[in-house]
Design a protein around this motif. Sequence first.
Motif, PDB file in Angstrom:
ATOM      1  N   VAL A 298      -8.903 -25.041 -32.212  1.00 40.68           N
ATOM      2  CA  VAL A 298      -7.722 -24.201 -32.423  1.00 40.68           C
ATOM      3  C   VAL A 298      -8.172 -22.950 -33.169  1.00 40.68           C
ATOM      4  O   VAL A 298      -8.815 -23.046 -34.219  1.00 40.68           O
ATOM      5  N   ASN A 299      -7.852 -21.792 -32.612  1.00 47.67           N
ATOM      6  CA  ASN A 299      -8.233 -20.522 -33.242  1.00 47.67           C
ATOM      7  C   ASN A 299      -6.983 -19.692 -33.513  1.00 47.67           C
ATOM      8  O   ASN A 299      -6.002 -19.755 -32.762  1.00 47.67           O
ATOM      9  N   GLU A 300      -7.022 -18.912 -34.588  1.00 48.40           N
ATOM     10  CA  GLU A 300      -5.867 -18.110 -34.987  1.00 48.40           C
ATOM     11  C   GLU A 300      -6.257 -16.657 -35.215  1.00 48.40           C
ATOM     12  O   GLU A 300      -7.367 -16.362 -35.652  1.00 48.40           O
ATOM     13  N   LEU A 301      -5.331 -15.771 -34.887  1.00 45.31           N
ATOM     14  CA  LEU A 301      -5.493 -14.339 -35.155  1.00 45.31           C
ATOM     15  C   LEU A 301      -4.109 -13.794 -35.474  1.00 45.31           C
ATOM     16  O   LEU A 301      -3.184 -13.927 -34.658  1.00 45.31           O
ATOM     17  N   ASP A 302      -3.973 -13.226 -36.659  1.00 47.22           N
ATOM     18  CA  ASP A 302      -2.661 -12.802 -37.152  1.00 47.22           C
ATOM     19  C   ASP A 302      -1.733 -14.023 -37.132  1.00 47.22           C
ATOM     20  O   ASP A 302      -2.079 -15.052 -37.666  1.00 47.22           O
ATOM     21  N   ASP A 303      -0.583 -13.953 -36.471  1.00 50.04           N
ATOM     22  CA  ASP A 303       0.340 -15.087 -36.434  1.00 50.04           C
ATOM     23  C   ASP A 303       0.271 -15.844 -35.111  1.00 50.04           C
ATOM     24  O   ASP A 303       1.197 -16.586 -34.764  1.00 50.04           O
ATOM     25  N   TRP A 304      -0.827 -15.677 -34.388  1.00 50.77           N
ATOM     26  CA  TRP A 304      -0.940 -16.260 -33.060  1.00 50.77           C
ATOM     27  C   TRP A 304      -2.028 -17.323 -33.014  1.00 50.77           C
ATOM     28  O   TRP A 304      -2.997 -17.281 -33.761  1.00 50.77           O
ATOM     29  N   VAL A 305      -1.860 -18.263 -32.082  1.00 52.84           N
ATOM     30  CA  VAL A 305      -2.754 -19.414 -31.970  1.00 52.84           C
ATOM     31  C   VAL A 305      -3.225 -19.567 -30.529  1.00 52.84           C
ATOM     32  O   VAL A 305      -2.454 -19.350 -29.586  1.00 52.84           O
ATOM     33  N   ALA A 306      -4.492 -19.953 -30.361  1.00 54.73           N
ATOM     34  CA  ALA A 306      -5.027 -20.348 -29.057  1.00 54.73           C
ATOM     35  C   ALA A 306      -5.608 -21.751 -29.196  1.00 54.73           C
ATOM     36  O   ALA A 306      -6.267 -22.064 -30.195  1.00 54.73           O
ATOM     37  N   ILE A 307      -5.343 -22.582 -28.205  1.00 56.31           N
ATOM     38  CA  ILE A 307      -5.777 -23.983 -28.239  1.00 56.31           C
ATOM     39  C   ILE A 307      -6.709 -24.257 -27.074  1.00 56.31           C
ATOM     40  O   ILE A 307      -6.417 -23.884 -25.929  1.00 56.31           O
ATOM     41  N   VAL A 308      -7.831 -24.899 -27.351  1.00 53.52           N
ATOM     42  CA  VAL A 308      -8.752 -25.357 -26.313  1.00 53.52           C
ATOM     43  C   VAL A 308      -8.580 -26.864 -26.197  1.00 53.52           C
ATOM     44  O   VAL A 308      -8.874 -27.608 -27.133  1.00 53.52           O
ATOM     45  N   ALA A 309      -8.086 -27.311 -25.041  1.00 52.52           N
ATOM     46  CA  ALA A 309      -7.851 -28.731 -24.802  1.00 52.52           C
ATOM     47  C   ALA A 309      -8.737 -29.202 -23.648  1.00 52.52           C
ATOM     48  O   ALA A 309      -8.982 -28.447 -22.705  1.00 52.52           O
ATOM     49  N   GLN A 310      -9.202 -30.458 -23.715  1.00 49.55           N
ATOM     50  CA  GLN A 310     -10.088 -30.992 -22.679  1.00 49.55           C
ATOM     51  C   GLN A 310      -9.474 -32.227 -22.036  1.00 49.55           C
ATOM     52  O   GLN A 310      -8.893 -33.084 -22.709  1.00 49.55           O
ATOM     53  N   LYS A 311      -9.671 -32.326 -20.721  1.00 52.13           N
ATOM     54  CA  LYS A 311      -9.280 -33.532 -19.997  1.00 52.13           C
ATOM     55  C   LYS A 311     -10.449 -34.512 -20.060  1.00 52.13           C
ATOM     56  O   LYS A 311     -11.598 -34.128 -19.815  1.00 52.13           O
TER      57      LYS A 311
END
Length: 315
Positions: A298-311
């Motif tokens: 999980v990475n954050e920049l300002d008030d935003w989030v990006a999630i890396v999920a794996q199957k």
Amino acid sequence: MKWAEFRVHTTQEAVEPVSNILHELGAAGVAIEDPQDLVTEWSVKYGEVYELSPEDYPDEGVMVKAYFPMGATFKETIAEVRRRVHNLVSFQIDIGHGTMDYTEVKEEDWATAWKSFYHPVQVTEQVTIVPTWEEYSARPGEIVIELDPGMAFGTGTHPTTILSLQALEHAVKQGDAVIDVGTGSGILAIAAWKFGAESITALDLDEVAVNSAKANVALNSASDFVDVQQGNLLDDVASESADVLVSNILAEVILQFTADAYRVVKRGGLFLTSGIISSKREAVEGALKAVGFTIQEVNELDDWVAIVAQKPSQA
């Protein structure tokens, strides 16, 4: 021709859906004035985006400006903009003040002047985004993506796009099949190709986005490699067809297709999600886990989030 500068005073969370509404209803250009840009240290890591003046920015919230021709249907268009923006509340999107007004402007005052705000900007370790009118010489190993901000969807420097590009940079392997859901400008699909993906499909329901993505793909000589299609999320996508699935889209929309995302991603493949405001991180993580994904990063920049999920590799 007379033009109107239409202003929407809103929140950072609502910038992308508000901008999309304005583009869909025929705005000839959209500009975003976010006070956060005044304190973001772009020059420390990613280079300078543009020259900023505090006087141009609201004290709080975000000002989204759009330019509409003041023709016979102008009043109807503006009424529809107001209706759609206020309707975002029904999707649990905080529109803040949500106040809207407009002023008349001369065409020559905005048609070209806004270009002076946009310059080449390095957004990841490898990627630099260059407006089409700028001359730029790439450094060895640098990846350059050309964009025309006038087409729609800005220059690719929004935190959610940067987070998505960073995730793609680390996720894509040579020969991968990548699917970009909600492609917008097409920047993530173009980046995936430049990172070494062999098969790239870019999907968007909005015809404006599809046309914008096709134009930007062509600008980057990638039309033979990136297939841009109009479609609703992953409705018509084959199961286990993506090594990497990426989506920079609203959290509310991500929550609608997590099960489909799990179906489409290959065993051991990745689902990269961005466009998630921090307050909705837990809801998205929970939905991803519920369908079978494991959260890798999980990475954050300002008030935003990006999630890396794996199957999982095994059933």
